[in-house]
Design an enzyme around this catalytic site. Structure first.
Site, PDB file in Angstrom:
ATOM      1  CE  LYS A   1     -56.896 -65.699  29.130  1.00  0.00           C
ATOM      2  NZ  LYS A   1     -58.354 -65.392  28.959  1.00  0.00           N
TER       3      LYS A   1
ATOM      4  CD  GLU B   1     -62.115 -72.444  31.269  1.00  0.00           C
ATOM      5  OE1 GLU B   1     -60.681 -72.065  31.228  1.00  0.00           O
ATOM      6  OE2 GLU B   1     -63.269 -72.398  31.156  1.00  0.00           O
TER       7      GLU B   1
ATOM      8  CE  LYS C   1     -64.636 -69.980  29.234  1.00  0.00           C
ATOM      9  NZ  LYS C   1     -64.168 -71.159  29.109  1.00  0.00           N
TER      10      LYS C   1
ATOM     11  CG  HIS D   1     -74.056 -95.565  22.054  1.00  0.00           C
ATOM     12  ND1 HIS D   1     -74.751 -97.658  21.230  1.00  0.00           N
ATOM     13  CD2 HIS D   1     -74.363 -95.306  21.249  1.00  0.00           C
ATOM     14  CE1 HIS D   1     -75.792 -96.759  20.360  1.00  0.00           C
ATOM     15  NE2 HIS D   1     -75.807 -95.150  20.419  1.00  0.00           N
TER      16      HIS D   1
ATOM     17  CB  CYS E   1     -53.497 -49.177  23.932  1.00  0.00           C
ATOM     18  SG  CYS E   1     -53.026 -50.129  22.511  1.00  0.00           S
TER      19      CYS E   1
ATOM     20  NE  ARG F   1     -58.148 -49.374  27.924  1.00  0.00           N
ATOM     21  CZ  ARG F   1     -59.084 -49.396  27.369  1.00  0.00           C
ATOM     22  NH1 ARG F   1     -60.188 -49.699  28.738  1.00  0.00           N
ATOM     23  NH2 ARG F   1     -59.276 -49.053  26.568  1.00  0.00           N
TER      24      ARG F   1
ATOM     25  CG  ASN G   1     -58.131 -47.256  23.333  1.00  0.00           C
ATOM     26  OD1 ASN G   1     -57.445 -48.371  23.316  1.00  0.00           O
ATOM     27  ND2 ASN G   1     -58.974 -46.884  24.122  1.00  0.00           N
ATOM     28  N   GLY G   2     -57.153 -47.457  19.774  1.00  0.00           N
ATOM     29  CA  GLY G   2     -58.772 -47.827  19.217  1.00  0.00           C
ATOM     30  C   GLY G   2     -57.806 -47.557  17.688  1.00  0.00           C
TER      31      GLY G   2
ATOM     32  CD  GLU H   1     -65.834 -72.414  25.484  1.00  0.00           C
ATOM     33  OE1 GLU H   1     -65.490 -71.824  26.278  1.00  0.00           O
ATOM     34  OE2 GLU H   1     -65.321 -73.854  25.794  1.00  0.00           O
TER      35      GLU H   1
ATOM     36  CD1 TRP I   1     -54.735 -55.769  22.474  1.00  0.00           C
ATOM     37  CD2 TRP I   1     -53.808 -56.358  24.037  1.00  0.00           C
ATOM     38  NE1 TRP I   1     -55.109 -56.737  21.574  1.00  0.00           N
ATOM     39  CE2 TRP I   1     -54.124 -57.324  23.032  1.00  0.00           C
ATOM     40  CE3 TRP I   1     -52.575 -56.799  24.976  1.00  0.00           C
ATOM     41  CZ2 TRP I   1     -53.834 -59.391  23.374  1.00  0.00           C
ATOM     42  CZ3 TRP I   1     -52.274 -58.604  24.870  1.00  0.00           C
ATOM     43  CH2 TRP I   1     -53.180 -59.086  24.616  1.00  0.00           C
TER      44      TRP I   1
HETATM   45  C1  BG6 Z   1     -55.552 -72.426  28.864  1.00  0.00           C
HETATM   46  C2  BG6 Z   1     -57.130 -71.699  28.920  1.00  0.00           C
HETATM   47  O1  BG6 Z   1     -54.463 -72.630  30.103  1.00  0.00           O
HETATM   48  O2  BG6 Z   1     -55.155 -72.668  26.978  1.00  0.00           O
HETATM   49  C3  BG6 Z   1     -57.964 -71.855  28.140  1.00  0.00           C
HETATM   50  O3  BG6 Z   1     -57.495 -71.871  30.611  1.00  0.00           O
HETATM   51  C4  BG6 Z   1     -57.147 -71.594  26.794  1.00  0.00           C
HETATM   52  O4  BG6 Z   1     -58.713 -70.693  28.318  1.00  0.00           O
HETATM   53  C5  BG6 Z   1     -56.590 -72.687  26.460  1.00  0.00           C
HETATM   54  O5  BG6 Z   1     -58.272 -72.156  26.330  1.00  0.00           O
HETATM   55  C6  BG6 Z   1     -56.004 -72.766  25.252  1.00  0.00           C
HETATM   56  O6  BG6 Z   1     -54.819 -71.039  25.432  1.00  0.00           O
HETATM   57  P1  BG6 Z   1     -54.584 -70.234  23.755  1.00  0.00           P
HETATM   58  O7  BG6 Z   1     -54.130 -69.077  23.996  1.00  0.00           O
HETATM   59  O8  BG6 Z   1     -53.709 -70.977  23.023  1.00  0.00           O
HETATM   60  O9  BG6 Z   1     -56.130 -70.351  23.027  1.00  0.00           O
END
Ligand code: BG6
Length: 618
Positions: free
Chosen positions: A613, A498, A495, A514, A2, A27, A102-103, A491, A76
């Protein structure tokens, strides 16, 4: 995670508190509140659920609150859903103590039980209200000295905290206490400021004190005193801040993604500590899933598991499948939420559906959850946002403690989701008698070693930076691995895609021949992930197949496997760990690789094109 602020000076406090909080919303932003005192009048507290602007509207940008001393908070949620009641500041019933925090108070339930026996009542489901009433208890027990009350409370509180506290009998003054959570104190022109982070006070004060762990501060207008846990006064050095506001918000990192990569050791530790308890009887370690709401009886009754998610969260599911099946011997199926929701899946009523989601708002994952509930199957969500839709609708929730994640490409949330999956796998295995006590203890001890090992990989980032800079013109990249290494490759490849916009694919190494191996030509970068000892040789031979077609080989393996350097053109190593947990270490160099390639290509790392996001629409 937070954000807290505080001010005592000549100017009106509320506008300064709101301005400071607006710089700390990265935060936490699910609710906020401020407390302001006008001389020795009763403290005025205003709180609001939602983004900070709701509180600003409620207080007419602070104009409606009179007083030159106050504290504020942007939240948060970790304990207790986002609500006005759970928002900070929290007060003791008689208004004697008002505080923001915060914590995470890890032993808040024990302390709460003790305070209830002393006649205290509680109006919120937060850990912070417990700290406030504990401070009030000791204030009344020990001659009404704030420093004494704070150090008695600090000795009993287990966890992390940055607390800013106002005491009724000390108008115009603020007391602070700190352990592990960040706090700085600024002094400028006869006025004093406090905040979780530099951005909040940079506009007002550039000369700051960094309060140390287990230390207490006493803020008066333009003057600050510090005390240790014995109540003795201590001296602190005043430091001048040279950063600009934007850099400060990223704690000096160029991008939120790099800041969040560096926050992984703490996020992993906090998430593990939320369920790892020390058995007072024999000091042994054990996992306690009572907060998650899964009893041993529930665990014994699970017939099968479906893990459903999107994006990186889905990749956590692929790792978890290998770990849960191998340790707990429960059949696991991993599904893409967008497919699962329309597949009319056959689910066993004694099964468990696990939804993994950072935001807790991803539309496909939410729909999959509802689908499973409609079929009468128990649902468990692994979620990072308290009070999110998926958290609210799931039968059980395992909260990850990554804190707010700003960069679109997830890093610390992914790593905390892995820890949650490991804890479930280990506890399921123990309760179902699939592992013995010594294995259980060994696995928990290994889990506890992960944060330090992740830190070592982060400290060694320059080597990956050097390698990544050579890949900026790559057209295609292939990540290959077997078992958990295949899951890690998924993953790593995401990365890279993306944030660098380079075409990249992850492949089960044994599958390459294959078909896809036809794409390998001179100089094609192939990254082999080799952390699984029983599959090591197999993956090496798949890499050799690629090399014979002209591939440029990069190997990611554990220290000790130095013979790989006979095959690979570039090798990066991870510390040894239990093979079940290798993803937590191997993902770090792959996060860094994607990051540095993106930076070398001059791209917007935190807000990559075409991505969001959280995708809350179908
Ligand atoms: C995408 C994000 O929109 O959704 C990814 O860019 C994420 O980073 C994926 O893994 C799933 O999102 P969430 O919030 O359900 O984990």
């Amino acid at each position: 995670m937070c954000g807290i602020v505080g001010f005592t000076g000549k100017k009106q406090a509320a506008p300064i508190l709101l301005d400071g909080l607006s710089k700390l919303e990265y935060r936490g932003y699910d609710s906020a509140g401020i407390a302001v005192r006008n001389g020795d009048k009763q403290v005025e507290v205003v709180k609001a659920k939602g983004r900070l602007r709701v509180l600003a509207e409620k207080t007419n940008d602070g104009q409606s609150m009179i007083g030159s001393c106050g504290i504020g908070h942007t939240r948060w949620a970790t304990h207790g859903e986002p609500s006005e009641e759970n928002a900070h500041p929290h007060c003791s019933d008689d208004g004697n103590v008002t505080a923001v925090h915060n914590g995470i108070i890890e032993n808040y339930q024990d302390l709460k039980d003790k305070l209830v026996k002393k006649g205290y009542q509680f109006y919120s489901s937060t850990d912070t209200e417990v700290a406030v009433k504990l401070i009030d208890y000791y204030y009344k027990k020990y001659e009404h000295t704030p420093v004494d009350a704070l150090n008695h409370a600090m000795v009993r509180i287990r966890g992390s905290y940055a607390l800013a506290v106002m005491f009724k009998e000390y108008p115009e003054e603020i007391f602070v206490a700190r352990k592990d959570s960040p706090m700085i104190i600024g002094v400028q022109d006869g006025e004093s400021y406090l905040a979780s982070d530099v951005p909040a006070i940079l506009k007002y004060a550039r000369n700051v004190y960094y309060i140390g762990n287990m230390e207490i501060g006493h803020l008066k207008k333009g003057e600050v005193k510090f005390f240790n846990l014995d109540g003795d006064e201590i001296q602190k050095e005043l430091v001048e801040i040279k950063w600009d506001a934007e850099a400060a918000e990223k704690a000096g990192f160029e991008h939120f993604m790099m800041k969040e990569i560096h926050e992984q050791p703490k996020a992993v530790l906090d998430t593990l500590h939320s369920v790892l308890k020390v058995d007072e009887k024999d000091n042994s370690k054990k996992l306690d899933l009572s907060q998650v709401g899964l009893s041993d009886k529930d665990i014994k009754g699970i017939s099968q598991i479906h893990i459903i998610a999107c994006g990186s969260a889905y990749h956590v599911g692929v790792v978890a499948q290998y770990v849960i099946e191998d340790l707990a011997k429960i059949p696991v199926r991993v599904e893409l939420a967008s497919e699962f929701r329309y597949r009319n899946p056959i689910l066993d009523r004694d099964g468990l559906v696990i939804i993994v989601s950072q935001s807790g708002e991803t539309a496909d994952s939410l729909a999959a959850l509802r689908e499973a509930k409609a079929k009468g199957v128990r649902t468990l969500a692994i979620v990072n946002v308290v009070g999110s839709s998926i958290a609210r609708e799931a039968d059980n929730v395992f909260y990850t403690l990554a804190g707010p994640e700003i960069a679109v490409a997830t890093t610390k949330a992914y790593s905390t989701q892995l820890i949650a999956a490991y804890c479930l796998a280990i506890q399921f295995a123990k309760v179902r008698g699939e592992i013995r006590s010594n294995q259980y203890t060994d696995l928990l001890t290994e889990l506890e070693s992960l944060p330090d090992k992740i830190q070592r990989l982060i400290d060694d980032k320059e080597r990956i930076q050097w390698f990544a800079a050579k890949q900026v013109n790559a057209k295609d990249i292939f990540f290959i691995g077997r078992g958990i290494d295949y899951a890690i490759s998924l993953e790593g490849s995401l990365k890279m895609k993306e944030i660098s916009y380079i075409h990249s694919e992850a492949y089960a190494a044994g599958e390459l021949k294959h078909g896809t191996i036809s794409l390998i030509e001179d100089g094609t970068l192939v990254i082999g992930v080799l952390t699984q000892s029983d599959l090591y040789e197999k993956t090496v031979s798949n890499m050799v197949e690629c090399k014979s077609r002209g591939a440029y080989l990069c190997a990611l393996t554990s220290y000790g496997n130095y013979n790989i350097e006979d095959t690979a053109d570039f090798t990066t190593y991870i510390p040894k760990t239990d093979v079940h947990f290798a993803a937590s270490l191997a993902v770090v160099p792959l996060q860094l690789m994607g990051y540095y390639v993106s930076v070398s290509r001059g791209l917007d790392v935190d807000k990559p094109r075409n991505l969001a996001k959280s995708v809350t629409v179908e």
